[in-house]
Design a protein around this motif. Structure first.
Motif, PDB file in Angstrom:
ATOM      1  N   LEU A  14      -3.588  -6.803   4.167  1.00  0.00           N
ATOM      2  CA  LEU A  14      -3.927  -5.382   4.043  1.00  0.00           C
ATOM      3  C   LEU A  14      -5.219  -5.053   4.792  1.00  0.00           C
ATOM      4  N   TYR A 109      -1.527  -1.159  -5.294  1.00  0.00           N
ATOM      5  CA  TYR A 109      -0.398  -2.026  -4.976  1.00  0.00           C
ATOM      6  C   TYR A 109      -0.123  -2.922  -6.181  1.00  0.00           C
ATOM      7  N   HIS A 120       3.683   0.808  -4.288  1.00  0.00           N
ATOM      8  CA  HIS A 120       2.512   1.281  -3.551  1.00  0.00           C
ATOM      9  C   HIS A 120       2.360   2.762  -3.881  1.00  0.00           C
TER      10      HIS A 120
END
Length: 143
Positions: A14, A109, A120
């Motif tokens: 991420l 998340y 999400h």
């Protein structure tokens, strides 16, 4: 690979993907096939739809903005099975009066037992209509 190592890899992915999401595609191997996504204007399920939303973001970024940024502030494990990312979107619209867009948000998340993201949820600091109003203000940034 143990669960915590998998979560650490998801966090690193991420951190790598999010800052450039308007410019290039993200990695999809950290998400389940039936990923659920929700933000103030969209709600859907499935990795195909998830891929489409990111393609749409990149397409609209190039079409409607002369400049657009996704400033990632932090990505951290906020609970055993939750990762939180805080961010700001800012940009300049491709209009003669160079309107600026600016809003903050965070992504939550949720991870399954394999350490893959199955949900999400994006939360914004203002309503979509307030963000849209920024399109019509002349060269005003960060309000």
């Amino acid at each position: 690979m143990d669960y915590q190592t998998q979560i650490n890899q998801v966090i690193e992915t991420l951190k790598h993907d999010l800052p450039t999401l308007f410019a290039k595609d993200i990695s999809y191997n950290i998400y389940t096939q039936d990923i659920y996504f929700q933000d103030p204007v969209n709600k859907f399920k499935g990795k195909i739809n998830y891929r489409i939303i990111f393609w749409t973001l990149r397409f609209h970024a190039r079409l409607f903005f002369t400049e657009i940024h996704f400033d990632l502030h932090d990505v951290y494990q906020s609970a055993e099975d939750i990762i939180t990312a805080t961010w700001t979107v800012r940009g300049v619209l491709r209009v003669p009066w160079q309107a600026h867009i600016f809003f903050n948000g965070y992504s939550t998340y949720k991870l399954n037992q394999d350490g893959l993201i199955y949900e999400h949820i994006d939360t914004w600091d203002r309503k979509p209509g307030e963000i849209l109003q920024q399109f019509f203000r002349k060269g005003k940034a960060h309000n």
